[in-house]
Design an enzyme around this catalytic site. Structure first.
Site, PDB file in Angstrom:
ATOM      1  N   ASP A  10     -32.805  45.794   0.704  1.00 58.70           N
ATOM      2  CA  ASP A  10     -32.632  46.455   1.996  1.00 58.70           C
ATOM      3  C   ASP A  10     -32.720  45.383   3.075  1.00 58.70           C
ATOM      4  O   ASP A  10     -33.103  44.242   2.800  1.00 58.70           O
ATOM      5  CB  ASP A  10     -33.746  47.503   2.192  1.00 58.70           C
ATOM      6  CG  ASP A  10     -33.649  48.194   3.542  1.00 58.70           C
ATOM      7  OD1 ASP A  10     -32.540  48.657   3.889  1.00 58.70           O
ATOM      8  OD2 ASP A  10     -34.652  48.249   4.279  1.00 58.70           O
ATOM      9  N   TYR A  42     -29.725  45.627  10.184  1.00 54.75           N
ATOM     10  CA  TYR A  42     -28.313  45.629   9.800  1.00 54.75           C
ATOM     11  C   TYR A  42     -27.528  46.689  10.593  1.00 54.75           C
ATOM     12  O   TYR A  42     -26.311  46.579  10.759  1.00 54.75           O
ATOM     13  CB  TYR A  42     -28.161  45.956   8.311  1.00 54.75           C
ATOM     14  CG  TYR A  42     -28.496  44.841   7.337  1.00 54.75           C
ATOM     15  CD1 TYR A  42     -29.049  43.627   7.751  1.00 54.75           C
ATOM     16  CD2 TYR A  42     -28.252  45.011   5.976  1.00 54.75           C
ATOM     17  CE1 TYR A  42     -29.357  42.632   6.838  1.00 54.75           C
ATOM     18  CE2 TYR A  42     -28.542  44.016   5.051  1.00 54.75           C
ATOM     19  CZ  TYR A  42     -29.096  42.827   5.484  1.00 54.75           C
ATOM     20  OH  TYR A  42     -29.386  41.848   4.576  1.00 54.75           O
ATOM     21  N   CYS A  73     -30.229  50.084   1.354  1.00 56.85           N
ATOM     22  CA  CYS A  73     -29.896  50.164   2.776  1.00 56.85           C
ATOM     23  C   CYS A  73     -28.631  51.018   2.967  1.00 56.85           C
ATOM     24  O   CYS A  73     -27.584  50.734   2.377  1.00 56.85           O
ATOM     25  CB  CYS A  73     -29.652  48.750   3.292  1.00 56.85           C
ATOM     26  SG  CYS A  73     -29.201  48.693   5.026  1.00 56.85           S
ATOM     27  N   CYS A 184     -30.556  57.205   6.371  1.00 56.97           N
ATOM     28  CA  CYS A 184     -31.171  55.928   6.743  1.00 56.97           C
ATOM     29  C   CYS A 184     -32.492  55.817   5.989  1.00 56.97           C
ATOM     30  O   CYS A 184     -33.204  56.818   5.835  1.00 56.97           O
ATOM     31  CB  CYS A 184     -31.410  55.871   8.255  1.00 56.97           C
ATOM     32  SG  CYS A 184     -32.293  54.381   8.791  1.00 56.97           S
TER      33      CYS A 184
HETATM   34  N1  DGL Z   1     -32.157  49.983   6.306  1.00 54.93           N
HETATM   35  C1  DGL Z   1     -31.268  50.385   7.356  1.00 54.93           C
HETATM   36  C2  DGL Z   1     -30.436  51.582   6.893  1.00 54.93           C
HETATM   37  O1  DGL Z   1     -30.811  52.328   6.021  1.00 54.93           O
HETATM   38  C3  DGL Z   1     -32.025  50.708   8.629  1.00 54.93           C
HETATM   39  C4  DGL Z   1     -32.618  49.498   9.324  1.00 54.93           C
HETATM   40  C5  DGL Z   1     -31.549  48.523   9.801  1.00 54.93           C
HETATM   41  O2  DGL Z   1     -30.822  48.823  10.757  1.00 54.93           O
HETATM   42  O3  DGL Z   1     -31.468  47.465   9.206  1.00 54.93           O
HETATM   43  O4  DGL Z   1     -29.359  51.776   7.389  1.00 54.93           O
END
Ligand code: DGL
Length: 272
Positions: A10, A42, A73, A184
């Protein structure tokens, strides 16, 4: 017989919610987790950049001899999954498909809401996955970027969190979705508050939980499951100093993190 580990990555701590579900579903499996804490978030970055990061991490984990890669992620799953599947000769599991499948299973009205980072929502990956399974579904999406900070801060049930949720979720409520996909890694921590804001009659779908079920299915189908009598070991890598990850990580994992090791970008990068 030596059994290989499950690799999982992630952008940071968020993927620990997915790891937690995998540990619950498959307690016998060894896992190797990488949190790209030096380059988080990300969700605000371009698909090209996120894909490059994801490829570097996938190569790093593949060199540690994993049998399956979980892209915990949502943002990376949304934009980089095809590239990772091309790169690795092992099963690669993202969180979008399992979450979409469950959303389609539980909806009665066919009106499905999806929330996630700006990058995930902009990619339309959930909408495409849901429509592939149920072409007549009506999919309503909303980026909720501040939920990431609220979850990391531990503000999961205070006035700020509630007001933020009311603003973000208003349109989905008015549109009367009967299912809401939490697209998310961080959102499972806010689940009780989101459920309360959406009101009764709206089923929340946790991508993390569905992903763990998918991982179990794939390992079983490929005869890669470790015997249930074994107990899994868990290794953690991060790309920045471990302090912040350790401080927040226990809450995301819902248990005690093991040792956390820092890897440099050079080690994490490079071709296969
Ligand atoms: N891990 C990211 C997601 O599930 C959330 C945090 C990020 O923006 O990196 O999209």
């Amino acid at each position: 017989m030596t059994w290989k580990s499950i690799g999982i990555f992630d952008s940071g701590v968020g993927g620990l919610t997915v790891l937690r579900e995998i540990m619950q579903t498959l307690p016998q499996e060894d896992t190797i987790y990488l949190g790209d804490t030096a380059r988080v978030p990300y969700g605000t970055k371009s698909p090209e950049t996120v894909t490059r990061y994801a490829e570097e991490i996938a190569s790093f984990l593949f060199r540690r001899d994993i049998k399956l890669l979980v892209v915990a992620c949502n943002t990376a799953s949304a934009v980089a999954l095809p590239a990772l599947k091309r790169l690795l000769p092992i099963p690669v599991v993202g969180v979008i498909e399992p979450g979409a499948r469950r959303g389609v299973e539980v909806t009665r009205s066919g009106r499905i809401g999806v929330i996630g980072t700006a990058g995930t929502i902009r990619s339309s990956a959930y909408t495409r996955a849901i429509k592939r399974l149920k072409p007549d579904a009506e999919v309503l999406t909303r980026a909720c970027p501040l939920f990431v900070q609220l979850a990391e801060e531990g503000w999961t049930d205070n006035q700020v969190a509630r007001l933020t949720a009311e603003i973000y979720l208003k349109e989905l409520q008015l549109a009367q979705v009967d299912t809401l996909v939490l697209g998310c890694t961080h959102y499972p921590l806010l689940k009780p508050m989101i459920a309360e804001t959406m009101g009764k009659g709206v089923t929340l779908v946790d991508s993390a939980h569905e992903t763990a079920r998918t991982v179990a299915e794939i390992l079983s189908r490929n005869s890669l499951l470790r015997p249930a009598s074994e107990e899994g070991n868990h290794t953690y890598y991060v790309t920045d100093i471990p302090a912040g990850f350790v401080r927040i990580g226990n809450r995301f994992l819902g248990g005690k993190l093991g040792d956390v090791f820092q890897v440099t970008l050079d080690e994490a990068g490079g071709a296969l």
